[in-house]
Design an enzyme around this catalytic site. Structure first.
Site, PDB file in Angstrom:
ATOM      1  N   ARG A  75       0.815  -1.223   0.000  1.00 12.95           N
ATOM      2  CA  ARG A  75       0.000   0.000   0.000  1.00 12.95           C
ATOM      3  C   ARG A  75       0.847   1.269   0.000  1.00 12.95           C
ATOM      4  NH1 ARG A  75      -1.986  -3.229  -1.275  1.00 12.95           N
ATOM      5  NH2 ARG A  75      -3.758  -4.396  -0.605  1.00 12.95           N
ATOM      6  N   GLU A 124      -5.472   4.297   5.918  1.00  9.84           N
ATOM      7  CA  GLU A 124      -5.092   4.050   4.526  1.00  9.84           C
ATOM      8  C   GLU A 124      -5.499   5.227   3.621  1.00  9.84           C
ATOM      9  OE1 GLU A 124      -5.946   0.083   2.644  1.00  9.84           O
ATOM     10  OE2 GLU A 124      -6.784   1.331   1.079  1.00  9.84           O
ATOM     11  N   SER A 165     -11.034  -0.039   2.930  1.00  6.42           N
ATOM     12  CA  SER A 165     -10.408  -0.309   4.237  1.00  6.42           C
ATOM     13  C   SER A 165      -9.889   1.002   4.808  1.00  6.42           C
ATOM     14  CB  SER A 165      -9.240  -1.276   4.063  1.00  6.42           C
ATOM     15  OG  SER A 165      -9.706  -2.476   3.505  1.00  6.42           O
TER      16      SER A 165
HETATM   17  C1  LIG Z   1     -15.689   0.305  -1.519  1.00  3.83           C
HETATM   18  C2  LIG Z   1     -14.186   0.479  -1.674  1.00  3.83           C
HETATM   19  C3  LIG Z   1     -13.366  -0.627  -1.798  1.00  3.83           C
HETATM   20  C4  LIG Z   1     -11.981  -0.477  -1.949  1.00  3.83           C
HETATM   21  N1  LIG Z   1     -11.196  -1.583  -2.066  1.00  3.83           N
HETATM   22  C5  LIG Z   1      -9.864  -1.463  -2.211  1.00  3.83           C
HETATM   23  C6  LIG Z   1      -9.035  -2.610  -2.348  1.00  3.83           C
HETATM   24  O1  LIG Z   1      -9.506  -3.737  -2.354  1.00  3.83           O
HETATM   25  N2  LIG Z   1      -7.701  -2.430  -2.458  1.00  3.83           N
HETATM   26  C7  LIG Z   1      -7.132  -1.186  -2.480  1.00  3.83           C
HETATM   27  O2  LIG Z   1      -5.907  -1.093  -2.614  1.00  3.83           O
HETATM   28  N3  LIG Z   1      -7.891  -0.075  -2.371  1.00  3.83           N
HETATM   29  C8  LIG Z   1      -9.229  -0.184  -2.238  1.00  3.83           C
HETATM   30  N4  LIG Z   1     -10.010   0.934  -2.100  1.00  3.83           N
HETATM   31  C9  LIG Z   1      -9.368   2.260  -2.075  1.00  3.83           C
HETATM   32  C10 LIG Z   1      -9.406   2.978  -3.446  1.00  3.83           C
HETATM   33  O3  LIG Z   1     -10.382   2.450  -4.277  1.00  3.83           O
HETATM   34  C11 LIG Z   1      -8.072   2.915  -4.164  1.00  3.83           C
HETATM   35  O4  LIG Z   1      -7.059   3.457  -3.364  1.00  3.83           O
HETATM   36  C12 LIG Z   1      -8.107   3.667  -5.503  1.00  3.83           C
HETATM   37  O5  LIG Z   1      -6.940   3.409  -6.233  1.00  3.83           O
HETATM   38  C13 LIG Z   1      -8.258   5.166  -5.344  1.00  3.83           C
HETATM   39  O6  LIG Z   1      -8.485   5.714  -6.632  1.00  3.83           O
HETATM   40  P1  LIG Z   1      -9.173   7.116  -6.829  1.00  3.83           P
HETATM   41  O7  LIG Z   1      -9.061   7.454  -8.271  1.00  3.83           O
HETATM   42  O8  LIG Z   1     -10.534   7.104  -6.261  1.00  3.83           O
HETATM   43  O9  LIG Z   1      -8.221   8.057  -5.981  1.00  3.83           O
HETATM   44  P2  LIG Z   1      -8.627   9.345  -5.155  1.00  3.83           P
HETATM   45  O10 LIG Z   1      -9.381   8.928  -3.939  1.00  3.83           O
HETATM   46  O11 LIG Z   1      -9.259  10.350  -6.031  1.00  3.83           O
HETATM   47  O12 LIG Z   1      -7.179   9.858  -4.697  1.00  3.83           O
HETATM   48  C14 LIG Z   1      -6.422   9.084  -3.777  1.00  3.83           C
HETATM   49  C15 LIG Z   1      -4.993   9.647  -3.723  1.00  3.83           C
HETATM   50  O13 LIG Z   1      -4.356   9.452  -4.976  1.00  3.83           O
HETATM   51  C16 LIG Z   1      -3.959  10.704  -5.530  1.00  3.83           C
HETATM   52  N5  LIG Z   1      -4.198  10.624  -6.970  1.00  3.83           N
HETATM   53  C17 LIG Z   1      -5.346  10.290  -7.608  1.00  3.83           C
HETATM   54  N6  LIG Z   1      -5.136  10.295  -8.942  1.00  3.83           N
HETATM   55  C18 LIG Z   1      -3.828  10.638  -9.122  1.00  3.83           C
HETATM   56  C19 LIG Z   1      -3.006  10.824 -10.277  1.00  3.83           C
HETATM   57  N7  LIG Z   1      -3.468  10.646 -11.518  1.00  3.83           N
HETATM   58  N8  LIG Z   1      -1.705  11.197 -10.085  1.00  3.83           N
HETATM   59  C20 LIG Z   1      -1.210  11.370  -8.844  1.00  3.83           C
HETATM   60  N9  LIG Z   1      -1.935  11.218  -7.722  1.00  3.83           N
HETATM   61  C21 LIG Z   1      -3.235  10.847  -7.876  1.00  3.83           C
HETATM   62  C22 LIG Z   1      -4.817  11.747  -4.847  1.00  3.83           C
HETATM   63  O14 LIG Z   1      -4.191  13.014  -4.834  1.00  3.83           O
HETATM   64  C23 LIG Z   1      -4.946  11.159  -3.466  1.00  3.83           C
HETATM   65  O15 LIG Z   1      -3.779  11.443  -2.730  1.00  3.83           O
HETATM   66  C24 LIG Z   1     -11.406   0.821  -1.956  1.00  3.83           C
HETATM   67  C25 LIG Z   1     -12.252   1.933  -1.834  1.00  3.83           C
HETATM   68  C26 LIG Z   1     -13.624   1.769  -1.691  1.00  3.83           C
HETATM   69  C27 LIG Z   1     -14.509   2.976  -1.570  1.00  3.83           C
END
Ligand SMILES: Cc1cc2nc3c(=O)[nH]c(=O)nc-3n(C[C@H](O)[C@H](O)[C@H](O)COP(=O)(O)OP(=O)(O)OC[C@H]3O[C@@H](n4cnc5c(N)ncnc54)[C@H](O)[C@@H]3O)c2cc1C
Length: 346
Positions: free
Chosen positions: A160, A338, A239
């Site tokens: 992570r 996380e 999580s």
């Molecule tokens: C129901 C649910 C289940 C999930 N299950 C998992 C799982 O099984 N495993 C897991 O690892 N995670 C899980 N997650 C967490 C999440 O989905 C992941 O971390 C996902 O990759 C976040 O993507 P996002 O585009 O929504 O990022 P955001 O929430 O929009 O951003 C998260 C972080 O990444 C940065 N960021 C986003 N895009 C970029 C970019 N293009 N360049 C640089 N920085 C960037 C943002 O600035 C921020 O710091 C879950 C979340 C939910 C709600």
């Protein structure tokens, strides 16, 4: 490029929490992304990059600066080489690779958010993580003021974590490249005991690709880990706490507090031991559904903190602090969040 002022951010997050952005820019091309980042850096404007908002806890005061929402598109498959634009919806991209008969990211089905965010925290689930398949990440380097291509070895991936998470104000991910595998319609080897059990196969066996994909989606849905707007158990950031990785000394202390109980324990790098945050939370007295306020634990998963519809970020954080403090008092283990905190901390 769409520019909105005083734009609400809560609807852009899966928790549906957080105040407004002074300015919200939605960029649909890499050039628009780079231009927005450059301008903010030149003028010293605070910048927050977001994708699907599924790993974000934004404070009730919102963000006093520019929020850049990456909405670029691009899914290019050349043999087993896949290139995704940062704004591609991850879960849809995984489905398309399974349709194409390619293995490598099938166990990461149903994870919300954008492709560009996956290298940031080295997204993982069910025995697979993106670090295994990523060959290169194309990013805008804000320090150098140029677009760079980072090889997998330069991304410092760990559990992570990555170089992008370690240095959050430096890189904006534009594209992610993967090497997938044509295993004749089979998955990569099953690494996760729960998946093996659900399928009645041994660990390290390969199974039908679509079966693997559907099994994971089913397991995730049962835990509220697939987004469903009608189900408040999925109004979460997934999580909320990472699984603690304990040094040998910390682990010995932890075991000393367990009494008759046996805690989950998995070997981790450098002689460390990883244990389960969900187990700790449950054993410290915070079962599924814990809480009576507008923010509670999910009724399906102890690790997900959820907004029941009327919560504020402060409500959610109060619950998170109560759980963190309870686990520390019971087991001497410090839980770490996380999701990324914006304008707030635990
Ligand atoms: C129901 C649910 C289940 C999930 N299950 C998992 C799982 O099984 N495993 C897991 O690892 N995670 C899980 N997650 C967490 C999440 O989905 C992941 O971390 C996902 O990759 C976040 O993507 P996002 O585009 O929504 O990022 P955001 O929430 O929009 O951003 C998260 C972080 O990444 C940065 N960021 C986003 N895009 C970029 C970019 N293009 N360049 C640089 N920085 C960037 C943002 O600035 C921020 O710091 C879950 C979340 C939910 C709600």
């Amino acid at each position: 490029m769409l520019v909105e002022l005083d734009a609400p951010l809560a609807p852009l997050t899966t928790l549906r929490l957080g105040g407004p952005a002074r300015r919200l820019v939605t960029a649909t091309t890499d050039a628009e992304v780079v231009e927005t980042v450059r301008k903010a850096d030149e003028t010293g404007e605070p910048l927050l990059v977001i994708g699907g908002g599924s790993n974000l806890v934004i404070g009730d005061a919102g963000f006093e600066g520019t929020v850049l929402r990456i909405a670029t598109t691009g899914f290019e498959l050349d043999g087993t080489v896949l290139e995704l634009a940062a704004g591609e919806v991850w879960a849809e991209a995984v489905a398309r690779t399974v349709d194409a008969g390619l293995a490598g990211i099938e166990f990461l089905a149903g994870i919300p958010g954008s492709a560009g965010a996956t290298p940031v925290q080295n997204v993982g689930a069910y025995g697979q993580e993106v670090a295994t398949g990523i060959t290169e990440v194309v990013a805008y380097d804000r320090r150098a003021g140029e677009t760079v291509t980072l090889a997998n070895a330069d991304c410092a991936f760990s559990y992570r974590h990555s170089r992008f998470k370690a240095d959050p104000d430096r890189y904006v991910v534009l594209r992610v490249r993967f090497r997938l595998e044509d295993a004749g319609g089979l998955s990569t080897p099953v690494r996760y005991a729960e998946v093996a059990k659900a399928l009645g196969v041994g660990q390290d066996e390969r199974i039908g690709l679509r079966k693997a994909y559907e099994t994971v989606l089913g397991l995730r849905a049962g835990k509220g880990m697939v987004l469903d707007p009608a189900d408040h158990d999925t109004w979460s950031a997934g999580s909320f706490f990472t699984n603690p990785v304990l040094t040998a000394g910390q682990y010995a202390d932890f075991r000393g507090r367990l009494g008759e109980r046996t805690a989950p324990a998995y070997p981790a790098p450098d002689g460390c031991t990883k244990t389960s945050a969900a187990w700790l939370i449950d054993q410290a007295g915070f079962g599924k559904g814990y809480g009576s306020g507008p923010a509670t634990l999910s009724t399906k998963h102890t690790l997900a903190l959820t907004n029941r519809g009327a919560a504020s970020t402060e409500d959610l954080l109060a619950l998170a602090r109560e759980i963190r403090d309870g686990v520390r008092a019971a087991f001497g283990v410090e839980l770490v969040n996380e999701p990324v905190m914006v304008g707030v901390s635990l």
